[in-house]
Scaffold this motif. Structure first.
Motif, PDB file in Angstrom:
ATOM      1  N   GLU A 105       0.827  -1.213   0.000  1.00 44.89           N
ATOM      2  CA  GLU A 105       0.000   0.000   0.000  1.00 44.89           C
ATOM      3  C   GLU A 105       0.858   1.259   0.000  1.00 44.89           C
ATOM      4  O   GLU A 105       0.633   2.185  -0.779  1.00 44.89           O
ATOM      5  CB  GLU A 105      -0.936   0.000   1.217  1.00 44.89           C
ATOM      6  CG  GLU A 105      -1.864   1.212   1.269  1.00 44.89           C
ATOM      7  CD  GLU A 105      -2.765   1.206   2.490  1.00 44.89           C
ATOM      8  OE1 GLU A 105      -3.395   2.247   2.766  1.00 44.89           O
ATOM      9  OE2 GLU A 105      -2.843   0.162   3.182  1.00 44.89           O
ATOM     10  N   THR A 106       1.864   1.288   0.876  1.00 44.11           N
ATOM     11  CA  THR A 106       2.756   2.452   0.935  1.00 44.11           C
ATOM     12  C   THR A 106       3.575   2.574  -0.336  1.00 44.11           C
ATOM     13  O   THR A 106       3.754   3.674  -0.874  1.00 44.11           O
ATOM     14  CB  THR A 106       3.692   2.345   2.155  1.00 44.11           C
ATOM     15  OG1 THR A 106       2.917   2.222   3.341  1.00 44.11           O
ATOM     16  CG2 THR A 106       4.584   3.574   2.258  1.00 44.11           C
ATOM     17  N   ALA A 107       4.088   1.449  -0.835  1.00 45.34           N
ATOM     18  CA  ALA A 107       4.900   1.474  -2.056  1.00 45.34           C
ATOM     19  C   ALA A 107       4.079   1.974  -3.246  1.00 45.34           C
ATOM     20  O   ALA A 107       4.577   2.743  -4.080  1.00 45.34           O
ATOM     21  CB  ALA A 107       5.456   0.082  -2.344  1.00 45.34           C
ATOM     22  N   GLU A 108       2.832   1.562  -3.321  1.00 50.44           N
ATOM     23  CA  GLU A 108       1.977   2.017  -4.424  1.00 50.44           C
ATOM     24  C   GLU A 108       1.687   3.510  -4.329  1.00 50.44           C
ATOM     25  O   GLU A 108       1.596   4.208  -5.351  1.00 50.44           O
ATOM     26  CB  GLU A 108       0.674   1.215  -4.432  1.00 50.44           C
ATOM     27  CG  GLU A 108       0.868  -0.221  -4.931  1.00 50.44           C
ATOM     28  CD  GLU A 108      -0.424  -1.027  -4.900  1.00 50.44           C
ATOM     29  OE1 GLU A 108      -1.392  -0.576  -4.227  1.00 50.44           O
ATOM     30  OE2 GLU A 108      -0.476  -2.107  -5.530  1.00 50.44           O
ATOM     31  N   LYS A 109       1.548   4.024  -3.117  1.00 53.84           N
ATOM     32  CA  LYS A 109       1.354   5.468  -2.940  1.00 53.84           C
ATOM     33  C   LYS A 109       2.589   6.238  -3.411  1.00 53.84           C
ATOM     34  O   LYS A 109       2.476   7.263  -4.092  1.00 53.84           O
ATOM     35  CB  LYS A 109       1.061   5.784  -1.473  1.00 53.84           C
ATOM     36  CG  LYS A 109      -0.321   5.368  -1.003  1.00 53.84           C
ATOM     37  CD  LYS A 109      -0.505   5.699   0.474  1.00 53.84           C
ATOM     38  CE  LYS A 109      -1.882   5.270   0.963  1.00 53.84           C
ATOM     39  NZ  LYS A 109      -2.062   5.548   2.422  1.00 53.84           N
ATOM     40  N   LEU A 110       3.765   5.735  -3.056  1.00 53.99           N
ATOM     41  CA  LEU A 110       5.002   6.386  -3.488  1.00 53.99           C
ATOM     42  C   LEU A 110       5.207   6.244  -4.993  1.00 53.99           C
ATOM     43  O   LEU A 110       5.773   7.130  -5.645  1.00 53.99           O
ATOM     44  CB  LEU A 110       6.189   5.809  -2.720  1.00 53.99           C
ATOM     45  CG  LEU A 110       6.263   6.213  -1.242  1.00 53.99           C
ATOM     46  CD1 LEU A 110       7.267   5.342  -0.498  1.00 53.99           C
ATOM     47  CD2 LEU A 110       6.630   7.685  -1.099  1.00 53.99           C
ATOM     48  N   GLU A 111       4.755   5.136  -5.540  1.00 51.21           N
ATOM     49  CA  GLU A 111       4.805   4.933  -6.987  1.00 51.21           C
ATOM     50  C   GLU A 111       3.938   5.977  -7.688  1.00 51.21           C
ATOM     51  O   GLU A 111       4.346   6.575  -8.695  1.00 51.21           O
ATOM     52  CB  GLU A 111       4.317   3.522  -7.309  1.00 51.21           C
ATOM     53  CG  GLU A 111       4.585   3.062  -8.724  1.00 51.21           C
ATOM     54  CD  GLU A 111       4.199   1.597  -8.913  1.00 51.21           C
ATOM     55  OE1 GLU A 111       5.066   0.799  -9.308  1.00 51.21           O
ATOM     56  OE2 GLU A 111       3.038   1.244  -8.648  1.00 51.21           O
TER      57      GLU A 111
END
Length: 484
Positions: free
Chosen positions: A439-445
């Motif tokens: 979830e966090t990685a997708e937000k940063l993506e």
């Protein structure tokens, strides 16, 4: 006339002796050795002084120590996690990150970094939003506030922070404020007097006894860590100053990345702060439970997986660089990197080349404007080299890009203080949060691709059109990059 020639001869003799010393006695990286020899040959006399000021070897020094009872408490928890990893009993909340178990293991054993999965992460990319939340959390502090920044300006934002810390100290909250002696050079006794009189404590990292001369000037504590009540942590790229709110006309809008963490990963941020604080102030901060929540994390508790990883010139291994290389090498789909300074060593360049040649979509975003000229031109040289291998390079056009983020396959990310350059890998004291959470990685993506919309894609054709003057600047900067 004779005395002038004699002085020059002595300068050259000193340079030759020092060059021999560097080559044969100091165990420096070969690229750094060649860079120093170049400086000595081009700048006789001056190069000698620069070497004395800028080159020290901390690799054999243990700058940070932990009290025995703290080592025992942390050690018990680490041993439990290490055994869990070795016996394949570690349960992953986010199944996408089972592939990164080897990175977690590396950090558990080599950097003593806890792996906890009960964390909540909030991302900040705008200075006003970050400092609004930051000040709100400080206002709500009940027991302790621990603040460490590389740069703290004596301007409106810096004064607001110090005034707020003074207010909380007057309320009886324990306040410790640590800043780097170079980055916080605009602070003085008068600016900190109120905080000290209120009972707050202040530390200065690598301060110098000699005014205007600091023999450790090249070794900076670049970390930005805040821990409030042992429960809330902040880490990332923002320093403290008006420019980080976009108020400096030279830079315009300031694009950075910071994270707020609530959860057991804050334990490691607190530990890192205490180690740095102890080095700077010599205050005996033996392990006290009031500063640390109980280490009773349940593996199945829902949240983001995080490890706090730090490195510095006092360590044998370049831990953060190793993590960057490992993350890049683990990519199967995509690599997204944002960094203001991109002048890596050959190991990082090779990892990026191999990833791109293997079909991984490698994307790197750098600023379109410099804040340090030599580093800026070195950044363009190394970015240009990667264009040959199909790496996509973007220059951020909406202000100044200062974020230090890595996102791999949309499943794991790194946010912290370390740039992609030799300075961050070898010379600075740095810290990053590796976030094992889709979830966090997708937000940063998403943040990365939103930034692409206000960026220029640097193509191979555009890069080859640069003039002779720019090529010359790049070449000189590339040679000096190990020292920048």
């Amino acid at each position: 006339m004779f005395s002038v020639f004699s002085s020059i001869s002595v300068a050259y003799l000193l340079n030759i002796i020092l060059a021999i010393f560097i080559v044969f006695l100091e165990r420096k990286d070969p690229t750094a050795t060649l860079a120093w020899v170049l400086v000595l040959l081009v700048l006789p006399g001056v190069g000698f002084v620069l070497y004395l000021l800028l080159s020290q070897n901390f690799s054999r020094k243990k700058l940070f120590t932990m009290k025995i009872n703290a080592r025992k408490t942390f050690g018990d928890f680490l041993k439990k996690q290490q055994d869990s990893v070795n016996s394949n009993k570690l349960i992953f909340i986010d199944k996408n990150n089972e592939i990164h178990k080897d990175i977690i293991k590396m950090n558990l054993f080599r950097n003593q970094s806890f792996f906890t999965q009960d964390n909540k992460v909030q991302i900040f990319t705008d200075g006003r939003e970050k400092f609004e939340e930051f000040f709100k959390c400080i206002e709500g502090a009940k027991e302790s506030i621990h603040v460490m920044y590389y740069i703290v300006k004596n301007d409106d934002l810096g004064k607001k922070l110090i005034a707020l810390l003074e207010k909380k100290a007057q309320e009886g909250v324990e306040v410790r404020f640590l800043y780097d002696s170079i980055g916080g050079r605009s602070l003085n006794k008068k600016s900190l007097e109120g905080l000290l009189n209120a009972g707050g404590k202040v530390g200065k990292f690598f301060s110098s006894l000699i005014p205007l001369i600091n023999f450790k000037i090249n070794y900076r504590n670049h970390r930005k860590i805040v821990v409030i009540d042992g429960k809330i942590g902040f880490v990332g790229g923002f320093n403290v100053g008006n420019e980080y709110l976009g108020l400096n006309k030279r830079f315009g809008y300031w694009r950075d990345t910071h994270v707020k963490i609530i959860g057991s990963a804050v334990i490691d941020l607190q530990r890192r702060f205490f180690l740095d604080w102890g080095n700077a102030t010599k205050e005996d901060l033996s392990y006290q439970p009031k500063y640390f929540p109980e280490l009773n994390v349940k593996e199945e508790e829902s949240g983001a997986g995080i490890q706090i990883v730090s490195s510095g010139p006092d360590e044998r291994d370049e831990t953060i660089k190793q993590n960057y290389v490992k993350l890049i090498s683990s990519a199967r789909k995509s690599v997204l990197i944002q960094t203001p300074y991109f002048a890596p060593d050959e190991s990082v360049m090779e990892a990026l080349r191999i990833a791109a040649l293997s079909g991984v979509d490698v994307n790197i975003m750098i600023p379109n404007k410099p804040d340090h000229l030599f580093v800026h031109w070195a950044t363009y040289y190394y970015a240009g080299e990667l264009l040959k291998y199909g790496v996509k390079i973007y220059t951020y056009e909406n202000g100044f890009l200062h974020a230090k983020t890595v996102v791999i396959d949309g499943t794991v990310a790194s946010v912290g203080t370390a740039n992609f350059d030799v300075r961050s890998f070898k010379l600075n004291f740095e810290v990053i949060a590796i976030i094992y959470d889709t979830e966090t990685a997708e937000k940063l993506e998403k943040v990365f691709y939103d930034d692409v919309k206000v960026s220029l894609k640097l193509t191979r054709e555009l890069y080859l059109q640069r003039g002779i003057a720019i090529k010359f600047k790049e070449s000189i900067s590339r040679l000096l990059s190990p020292l920048l």
